[in-house]
Design a protein around this motif. Structure first.
Motif, PDB file in Angstrom:
ATOM      1  N   MET A   1      36.977  50.979  45.601  1.00 23.04           N
ATOM      2  CA  MET A   1      38.075  50.060  45.884  1.00 23.04           C
ATOM      3  C   MET A   1      37.515  48.690  46.242  1.00 23.04           C
ATOM      4  SD  MET A   1      41.122  50.455  48.735  1.00 23.04           S
ATOM      5  CE  MET A   1      39.992  50.323  50.113  1.00 23.04           C
ATOM      6  N   ALA A   2      38.089  47.646  45.651  1.00 27.96           N
ATOM      7  CA  ALA A   2      37.613  46.295  45.934  1.00 27.96           C
ATOM      8  C   ALA A   2      37.917  45.930  47.380  1.00 27.96           C
ATOM      9  CB  ALA A   2      38.283  45.308  44.993  1.00 27.96           C
ATOM     10  N   GLU A   3      37.062  45.101  47.953  1.00 28.02           N
ATOM     11  CA  GLU A   3      37.285  44.631  49.311  1.00 28.02           C
ATOM     12  C   GLU A   3      38.088  43.337  49.283  1.00 28.02           C
ATOM     13  OE1 GLU A   3      36.448  46.112  52.173  1.00 28.02           O
ATOM     14  OE2 GLU A   3      35.755  47.813  50.997  1.00 28.02           O
ATOM     15  N   ARG A   4      39.075  43.258  50.150  1.00 29.55           N
ATOM     16  CA  ARG A   4      39.804  42.020  50.396  1.00 29.55           C
ATOM     17  C   ARG A   4      40.370  41.398  49.129  1.00 29.55           C
ATOM     18  NH1 ARG A   4      41.555  41.532  55.023  1.00 29.55           N
ATOM     19  NH2 ARG A   4      41.392  39.267  55.061  1.00 29.55           N
ATOM     20  N   THR A   5      41.050  42.192  48.347  1.00 30.51           N
ATOM     21  CA  THR A   5      41.746  41.663  47.172  1.00 30.51           C
ATOM     22  C   THR A   5      43.188  42.128  47.207  1.00 30.51           C
ATOM     23  OG1 THR A   5      39.736  41.684  45.809  1.00 30.51           O
ATOM     24  CG2 THR A   5      41.841  41.577  44.652  1.00 30.51           C
ATOM     25  N   SER A   6      44.103  41.174  47.201  1.00 32.84           N
ATOM     26  CA  SER A   6      45.529  41.486  47.122  1.00 32.84           C
ATOM     27  C   SER A   6      46.022  41.082  45.753  1.00 32.84           C
ATOM     28  CB  SER A   6      46.312  40.733  48.208  1.00 32.84           C
ATOM     29  OG  SER A   6      46.036  41.264  49.491  1.00 32.84           O
ATOM     30  N   VAL A   7      46.621  42.027  45.054  1.00 33.77           N
ATOM     31  CA  VAL A   7      47.133  41.794  43.711  1.00 33.77           C
ATOM     32  C   VAL A   7      48.656  41.811  43.757  1.00 33.77           C
ATOM     33  CG1 VAL A   7      47.243  42.651  41.340  1.00 33.77           C
ATOM     34  CG2 VAL A   7      45.097  42.784  42.619  1.00 33.77           C
ATOM     35  N   ILE A   8      49.264  40.828  43.110  1.00 28.38           N
ATOM     36  CA  ILE A   8      50.714  40.715  43.029  1.00 28.38           C
ATOM     37  C   ILE A   8      51.091  40.785  41.558  1.00 28.38           C
ATOM     38  CG2 ILE A   8      52.713  39.236  43.443  1.00 28.38           C
ATOM     39  CD1 ILE A   8      51.013  37.963  45.758  1.00 28.38           C
ATOM     40  N   VAL A   9      51.858  41.799  41.190  1.00 30.74           N
ATOM     41  CA  VAL A   9      52.302  41.949  39.802  1.00 30.74           C
ATOM     42  C   VAL A   9      53.712  41.397  39.703  1.00 30.74           C
ATOM     43  CG1 VAL A   9      52.731  43.532  37.888  1.00 30.74           C
ATOM     44  CG2 VAL A   9      50.854  43.982  39.487  1.00 30.74           C
ATOM     45  N   GLY A  10      53.851  40.274  39.027  1.00 25.31           N
ATOM     46  CA  GLY A  10      55.140  39.604  38.904  1.00 25.31           C
ATOM     47  C   GLY A  10      55.024  38.157  39.312  1.00 25.31           C
ATOM     48  N   GLY A  11      55.353  37.259  38.408  1.00 24.98           N
ATOM     49  CA  GLY A  11      55.166  35.830  38.655  1.00 24.98           C
ATOM     50  C   GLY A  11      56.437  35.100  39.007  1.00 24.98           C
ATOM     51  N   GLY A  12      57.270  35.686  39.848  1.00 26.95           N
ATOM     52  CA  GLY A  12      58.509  35.036  40.263  1.00 26.95           C
ATOM     53  C   GLY A  12      58.452  34.558  41.701  1.00 26.95           C
ATOM     54  N   LEU A  13      59.631  34.306  42.270  1.00 24.41           N
ATOM     55  CA  LEU A  13      59.718  33.760  43.624  1.00 24.41           C
ATOM     56  C   LEU A  13      59.209  34.733  44.675  1.00 24.41           C
ATOM     57  CD1 LEU A  13      60.632  31.565  45.583  1.00 24.41           C
ATOM     58  CD2 LEU A  13      62.958  32.496  45.434  1.00 24.41           C
ATOM     59  N   ALA A  14      59.506  36.027  44.537  1.00 19.99           N
ATOM     60  CA  ALA A  14      59.045  36.998  45.534  1.00 19.99           C
ATOM     61  C   ALA A  14      57.525  37.042  45.583  1.00 19.99           C
ATOM     62  CB  ALA A  14      59.602  38.386  45.225  1.00 19.99           C
ATOM     63  N   GLY A  15      56.877  37.104  44.411  1.00 22.80           N
ATOM     64  CA  GLY A  15      55.420  37.148  44.375  1.00 22.80           C
ATOM     65  C   GLY A  15      54.794  35.879  44.900  1.00 22.80           C
ATOM     66  N   ALA A  16      55.340  34.719  44.509  1.00 21.38           N
ATOM     67  CA  ALA A  16      54.796  33.447  44.981  1.00 21.38           C
ATOM     68  C   ALA A  16      55.002  33.284  46.486  1.00 21.38           C
ATOM     69  CB  ALA A  16      55.442  32.298  44.233  1.00 21.38           C
ATOM     70  N   THR A  17      56.146  33.746  46.990  1.00 18.76           N
ATOM     71  CA  THR A  17      56.398  33.675  48.437  1.00 18.76           C
ATOM     72  C   THR A  17      55.414  34.549  49.196  1.00 18.76           C
ATOM     73  OG1 THR A  17      58.748  33.225  48.107  1.00 18.76           O
ATOM     74  CG2 THR A  17      58.096  34.113  50.248  1.00 18.76           C
ATOM     75  N   ALA A  18      55.135  35.734  48.668  1.00 18.20           N
ATOM     76  CA  ALA A  18      54.165  36.618  49.322  1.00 18.20           C
ATOM     77  C   ALA A  18      52.786  35.972  49.350  1.00 18.20           C
ATOM     78  CB  ALA A  18      54.108  37.962  48.605  1.00 18.20           C
ATOM     79  N   ALA A  19      52.360  35.379  48.230  1.00 17.42           N
ATOM     80  CA  ALA A  19      51.055  34.717  48.188  1.00 17.42           C
ATOM     81  C   ALA A  19      50.999  33.571  49.189  1.00 17.42           C
ATOM     82  CB  ALA A  19      50.784  34.196  46.776  1.00 17.42           C
ATOM     83  N   THR A  20      52.064  32.798  49.262  1.00 18.76           N
ATOM     84  CA  THR A  20      52.131  31.682  50.215  1.00 18.76           C
ATOM     85  C   THR A  20      52.023  32.188  51.645  1.00 18.76           C
ATOM     86  OG1 THR A  20      53.554  30.459  48.681  1.00 18.76           O
ATOM     87  CG2 THR A  20      53.529  29.730  50.970  1.00 18.76           C
ATOM     88  N   THR A  21      52.766  33.245  51.947  1.00 22.12           N
ATOM     89  CA  THR A  21      52.769  33.797  53.303  1.00 22.12           C
ATOM     90  C   THR A  21      51.395  34.362  53.673  1.00 22.12           C
ATOM     91  OG1 THR A  21      55.110  34.337  53.042  1.00 22.12           O
ATOM     92  CG2 THR A  21      53.942  35.405  54.854  1.00 22.12           C
ATOM     93  N   LEU A  22      50.740  35.032  52.732  1.00 24.90           N
ATOM     94  CA  LEU A  22      49.399  35.553  52.999  1.00 24.90           C
ATOM     95  C   LEU A  22      48.453  34.433  53.410  1.00 24.90           C
ATOM     96  CD1 LEU A  22      48.993  38.110  50.063  1.00 24.90           C
ATOM     97  CD2 LEU A  22      49.092  38.669  52.500  1.00 24.90           C
ATOM     98  N   ARG A  23      48.475  33.343  52.672  1.00 25.09           N
ATOM     99  CA  ARG A  23      47.585  32.222  53.007  1.00 25.09           C
ATOM    100  C   ARG A  23      48.001  31.565  54.325  1.00 25.09           C
ATOM    101  NH1 ARG A  23      43.677  33.994  50.660  1.00 25.09           N
ATOM    102  NH2 ARG A  23      43.043  33.322  48.572  1.00 25.09           N
ATOM    103  N   GLU A  24      49.288  31.387  54.538  1.00 22.91           N
ATOM    104  CA  GLU A  24      49.749  30.750  55.773  1.00 22.91           C
ATOM    105  C   GLU A  24      49.393  31.573  56.997  1.00 22.91           C
ATOM    106  OE1 GLU A  24      53.655  28.279  54.089  1.00 22.91           O
ATOM    107  OE2 GLU A  24      53.934  30.194  55.129  1.00 22.91           O
ATOM    108  N   ARG A  25      49.290  32.903  56.838  1.00 21.43           N
ATOM    109  CA  ARG A  25      48.972  33.777  57.965  1.00 21.43           C
ATOM    110  C   ARG A  25      47.479  34.069  58.067  1.00 21.43           C
ATOM    111  NH1 ARG A  25      53.429  36.870  60.280  1.00 21.43           N
ATOM    112  NH2 ARG A  25      55.393  36.084  59.431  1.00 21.43           N
TER     113      ARG A  25
END
Length: 407
Positions: A1-25
């Motif tokens: 299993m890769a270390e420290r990799t979060s994968v988001i399948v889907g390029g819409g608002l939910a996926g982009a919001t999750a990516a934004t929140t991950l970085r903000e936190r």
């Protein structure tokens, strides 16, 4: 299993919001967004509203392209994920190759339902779900002077009808119910929207359905209803709902309900796999049941909760479902729980004839949903009233002289 990799399948608002929140936190691992479309993540409501009406294309995107580079978010576009291997913590690409994940978010959205009728594959027959769909429809409508038939009298159908009329086209809406939006709002409020559209020249064929589409030289030119009426049609728009894209989850053996079943923290039945947005069917503690919805506010709320849970935080979906519409000179915001609103009593505050009012759905003495029509700066108060669960006096609820905060 890769270390420290979060994968988001889907390029819409939910996926982009999750990516934004991950970085903000403070997440400092790798983030990969895999999207099937060629476009950076974008917001869907403008596709049937502002953008379809001639708005700026740049306004539909969640972030400028530079944001993804500045925040080390990898966009893998025009790429399809064929399967998920939850045991190995890997996704498998249709083109070949695998990508390992520590946490996986499924934000695969929903797909428009299509007519499966003679002529449904003719040119000029449109659905509206993607940016490319909106581009194609905008090109068809913007010249004006065309005969447009819309199959479906829900939100998408009526928003497209408004755009088509503003461009100067003739519009006929064909719908199953007695009035438009009957399933969403009930007959009484649905009739408010029907009259709005009739006032702007839209024709309706209700309690009927499209039976066949006719054409010549490969292009649609008519719609025949199940009542036998033939409607001339240069353009046909199919707005009969959408179905969650659960194929990946199903093949991976994840639990499904009305979408991908999740906890209140957006966790699926597979370890380290989460779901958010239109595809997710999360448990809502506020109503004690699962509820899937397809509105942009849900994508934002679910994306934030999923990201927090992916980081190991205690997070639960507690936002009240919310959506809005803009049609001609009418703007509306709706907040509330649809399952609780069905069959509830409706209390009105304001002037329905003038289309300036608030409607409240009241069940067991408390407000479970509210809709403000051309009345502004009250949505937060409506949501507080829903969340409070207080017993309300219906006379005071209807009285414009009684502040909502006083109830």
């Amino acid at each position: 299993m890769a270390e420290r990799t979060s994968v988001i399948v889907g390029g819409g608002l939910a996926g982009a919001t999750a990516a934004t929140t991950l970085r903000e936190r403070g997440y400092d691992g790798r983030i990969v967004i895999v999207g099937a479309e060629a476009h950076d993540p974008y917001i869907r409501p403008p596709l049937s509203k502002e953008y379809l009406n001639g708005g700026d294309r740049d306004d539909v995107f969640v972030h400028p392209a530079q944001w993804y580079r500045d925040n080390d978010v990898d966009l893998v576009l025009e790429t399809t994920v064929a399967s998920i291997d939850p045991g190995a913590h890997e996704i498998v690409f249709e083109e070949g190759g695998r990508l390992a994940y520590e946490r996986l978010l499924l934000a695969t959205g929903a797909a428009p339902r299509r007519l499966t009728l003679p002529g449904s594959d003719l040119d000029g027959v449109h659905t509206l779900r993607t940016l490319d769909d909106s581009d194609a429809l905008r090109a068809e409508l913007s010249s004006g002077g065309r005969q447009v038939v819309i199959a479906g009298s829900g939100w998408i159908g009526l928003e497209v009808a408004a755009a088509a009329r503003l461009y100067g086209n003739e519009v006929t809406v064909v719908g199953h119910g007695a009035v438009p939006l009957e399933h969403a709002l009930g007959a009484e409020l649905g009739s408010v929207f029907e009259q709005l559209h009739r006032d702007h020249g839209v024709s309706f064929r209700m309690k009927t359905a499209v039976a066949e589409l006719g054409g010549s030289a490969g292009r649609v030119d008519a719609v025949t209803t199940d009542a036998g009426e033939r409607l001339p049609a240069d353009v046909v728009v199919v707005g009969i709902g959408a179905s969650p894209n659960t194929g990946l989850a199903e093949r991976a053996g994840l639990a499904l309900g009305n979408g991908i079943t999740t906890s209140a923290s957006m966790e699926t039945s597979a370890a380290d796999v989460f779901a958010a947005g239109d595809v997710a069917d999360p448990y809502l503690p506020a109503i004690g049941e699962h509820l899937r919805n397809e509105h942009w506010a849900n994508a934002i709320a679910g994306g934030k909760v999923a990201a927090a849970a992916m980081l190991g935080e205690n997070a639960e979906y507690d936002d009240i479902p919310y959506f809005y519409t803009d049609q001609y000179d009418l703007g509306m915001e709706y907040s509330g729980y649809a399952p609780l609103a069905r069959g509830a009593d409706i209390v009105y505050r304001g002037d329905r004839a003038a289309r300036e009012f608030i409607s409240f759905w009241v069940r067991d003495g408390r407000v479970v949903a509210g809709m403000n029509v051309n009345v502004w700066d009250v949505n937060e108060q409506v949501q507080r009233l829903i969340r409070s669960g207080v017993q309300v006096d219906r006379a005071q609820l209807a009285d414009e002289d009684v502040p909502l905060d006083a109830l």
